[in-house]
Design a protein around this motif. Structure first.
Motif, PDB file in Angstrom:
ATOM      1  N   SER A 170       0.731  -1.400   0.004  1.00 28.75           N
ATOM      2  CA  SER A 170       0.020   0.140   0.045  1.00 28.75           C
ATOM      3  C   SER A 170       0.808   1.352   0.103  1.00 28.75           C
ATOM      4  N   ALA A 171       0.296   2.189  -0.582  1.00 33.09           N
ATOM      5  CA  ALA A 171       1.003   3.452  -0.525  1.00 33.09           C
ATOM      6  C   ALA A 171       0.175   4.460  -0.354  1.00 33.09           C
ATOM      7  N   VAL A 172       0.651   5.838   0.085  1.00 31.69           N
ATOM      8  CA  VAL A 172      -0.194   7.124   0.197  1.00 31.69           C
ATOM      9  C   VAL A 172       0.250   8.101  -1.123  1.00 31.69           C
ATOM     10  N   ARG A 190       0.462  18.813 -11.788  1.00 30.17           N
ATOM     11  CA  ARG A 190       1.348  18.428 -10.753  1.00 30.17           C
ATOM     12  C   ARG A 190       1.817  16.826 -10.670  1.00 30.17           C
ATOM     13  N   LEU A 191       2.804  16.620 -10.218  1.00 28.90           N
ATOM     14  CA  LEU A 191       3.307  15.109 -10.031  1.00 28.90           C
ATOM     15  C   LEU A 191       2.437  14.587  -8.849  1.00 28.90           C
ATOM     16  N   ILE A 192       2.241  13.553  -8.877  1.00 26.00           N
ATOM     17  CA  ILE A 192       1.589  12.476  -7.639  1.00 26.00           C
ATOM     18  C   ILE A 192       2.681  11.720  -7.399  1.00 26.00           C
ATOM     19  N   LEU A 193       3.093  11.704  -6.306  1.00 27.10           N
ATOM     20  CA  LEU A 193       4.160  10.966  -5.571  1.00 27.10           C
ATOM     21  C   LEU A 193       3.537   9.557  -4.771  1.00 27.10           C
ATOM     22  N   TRP A 194       4.203   8.356  -5.099  1.00 22.67           N
ATOM     23  CA  TRP A 194       3.638   7.273  -3.882  1.00 22.67           C
ATOM     24  C   TRP A 194       4.631   7.231  -2.873  1.00 22.67           C
ATOM     25  N   ASN A 195       3.979   7.176  -1.787  1.00 20.61           N
ATOM     26  CA  ASN A 195       4.907   7.164  -0.625  1.00 20.61           C
ATOM     27  C   ASN A 195       4.625   5.653   0.201  1.00 20.61           C
ATOM     28  N   PHE A 196       5.427   4.765  -0.104  1.00 20.47           N
ATOM     29  CA  PHE A 196       4.966   3.512   0.521  1.00 20.47           C
ATOM     30  C   PHE A 196       5.078   3.190   1.839  1.00 20.47           C
TER      31      PHE A 196
END
Length: 124
Positions: free
Chosen positions: A103-105, A117-123
Motif C-alpha cells: 500500500s502507498a499514500v 502536478r506530480l503525484i508521488l507514491w509514499n510506500f
C-alpha cells in the motif's frame, strides 16, 4: 520406384501435419475449450473528495486505468479517503485474492506546468 514411395510418404506426412495444425488452432481458439484468464490482482484507489475533480488527478487515474487494463488486472476507485494532511491526495492498495500485498499514500508533488502536478507514491 523408391523415390515415388518417398514422395507418397512425405505427402501423407505433410497432410497429417496440416490436420494436426488445424486441430490445435481449433482447440486453442474454440470458446468451449478456452478458459478466460482472470487475474486476481486488484488495485484499489481511495481519493479525497476535494481532489477527485482536479485535472491532474483525473489524468493520473485514467493512466492507471489504462495500465491496469493493459496488464490484465482490475482497478477500483472510491472517494472515501480521510486524512488531516494537506498534501495527501489519497491512498492505493494492491490486493491479491483479498489480501493486501502493498500500500502507498498518494501525495501532491511539485507543479510541472500551470495545472499539472506530480503525484508521488509514499510506500508504507
Amino acid at each position: 520406384m523408391k523415390s515415388r514411395i518417398f514422395k507418397n510418404i512425405t505427402g501423407i506426412f505433410e497432410c497429417a501435419l496440416e490436420k494436426l495444425r488445424e486441430w490445435t488452432d481449433y482447440i486453442r481458439y474454440c470458446p468451449a475449450w478456452r478458459k478466460e484468464r482472470r487475474n486476481s490482482v486488484c488495485e484499489v484507489y481511495s481519493i479525497k473528495r476535494e481532489y477527485m475533480n482536479l485535472g491532474y488527478v483525473k489524468t493520473f487515474l485514467e493512466e492507471r486505468r489504462r495500465a491496469a487494463m493493459h496488464n490484465g488486472y482490475t482497478i477500483q476507485f472510491n472517494s472515501n479517503y480521510v486524512s488531516g494532511e494537506n498534501d495527501e491526495i489519497g491512498s492505493v492498495a494492491l490486493l491479491c485474492r483479498g489480501r493486501i500485498i502493498d500500500s502507498a499514500v498518494l501525495t501532491a508533488g511539485s507543479a510541472t506546468s500551470e495545472e499539472d502536478r506530480l503525484i508521488l507514491w509514499n510506500f508504507r
